[in-house]
Enzyme design. Structure first.
Site: not given
Length: 315
Positions: A79, A100, A134, A31, A29, A82-83
């Site tokens: 991102e 990964k 978080r 990112r 994937k 958003e994070e």
């Protein structure tokens, strides 16, 4: 940063996603994210970290998945907000990090943080089940080091190695490498000729996005995201084809990559590229290439790659 408890839903499982909403390359994937940073005083810096929702106690830099049709630098900024709620100026491209997945990373000098006094940030777009709350916080590089997980320390080390005066530049200077990182984009039989010729050169590394335009399982939006991302890491691009790859040629020419376009057919509107040095004058056939045509094409590519290497030494 004050010590606070982890959100109660830390460690939740991921929400399921449809394949058509993902951008993948060779099974990984894609990112994008940032190393958010700021000055403390005149010269000291801090970096902004977030705690992993599924790994309480371990911290990372903000990053997330590319959407089909999304340009990678825009994804990095999106991102990050958003994070962790941070906004800022995107700086130099730091490279691609692979665990990964494949993460394209940029430096970002933070100019503001939403709800800055709160150590807990709510991410409504979290890919994990639960509230999406978080922990986040500013850390010195020294204190960040022991908290970072997976490839986080390598990301921090790469960021710190960038000279201060270059961190704000969107494009990092092309360092001299032993190999030219080459992206080959195109369709048809002629692509195989170009790829085979370039793969035989010990000083050339062909980037995996070279298969993007021929991957029938990808939508056009997914192909765009793959190609646009890969152009950030490429030194040079060879586009092979006709009118169907003009969008790839346009993307390549707008990047900082040296670009060569090998035309496989006469274009319906030749004036579009008239006088463009990237377009070779000899049109190749999609099948039944003559030996003379093959030799001419290989010679053009060799001259192009030698020019790329020569220019790299002057940076």
């Amino acid at each position: 940063m004050a010590t606070v408890a982890s959100p109660p839903d830390a460690g939740r499982v991921k929400k399921p996603k449809l394949e058509e909403t993902l951008v993948k390359l060779e099974g990984k994937k894609l990112r994008a994210g940032t190393v958010p940073w700021r000055y403390v005083g005149q010269s000291e810096i801090e970096v902004f970290l977030i705690e992993g929702l599924n790994t309480p106690g371990f911290w990372t830099f903000p990053a997330g998945s590319l959407d089909p049709g999304e340009e990678v630098s825009r994804c990095a900024s999106r991102e990050t907000f958003e994070e962790c709620g941070a906004r800022g100026n995107l700086g130099c491209f730091l490279g691609v990090f692979e665990e990964k997945n494949r993460t394209y990373l940029f430096a970002m000098e933070v100019t503001s943080v939403d709800d800055a006094g709160n150590d807990i940030w709510h991410d409504p777009h979290s890919s994990y089940e639960g509230s999406g709350d978080r922990r986040r916080g500013w850390f010195s590089p020294e204190s960040a080091w022991s908290r970072l997980k997976k490839d986080g320390p390598a990301m921090l080390e790469t960021f710190l190695a960038v000279p201060v005066h270059q961190r704000r530049n969107l494009r990092r200077p092309r360092e001299i490498r032993s190999k030219v990182q080459l992206c080959i984009l195109g369709v048809g039989e002629s692509v195989n000729l170009v790829r085979k010729h370039c793969s035989q050169k010990m000083d050339v590394e062909i980037l995996p996005a070279s298969v993007a335009l021929t991957a029938s399982s990808c939508s056009e939006a997914q192909k765009f995201a793959i190609v646009a991302a890969t152009l950030w890491e490429a030194h040079a691009v060879v586009c092979v084809g006709g009118k169907e790859i003009l969008y790839a040629l346009a993307m390549a020419s707008s990047s900082n990559c040296a670009t060569l376009f090998v035309a496989t057919e006469p274009l319906n509107h030749p004036w579009m590229l008239e006088g463009d040095s990237r377009v070779v004058s000899t049109h190749l056939l999609s099948a039944g290439l003559q030996e003379e045509e093959k030799a001419d094409t290989c010679s053009l590519i060799d001259d192009f790659l030698e020019k790329v290497k020569a220019e790299a030494k002057t940076l």
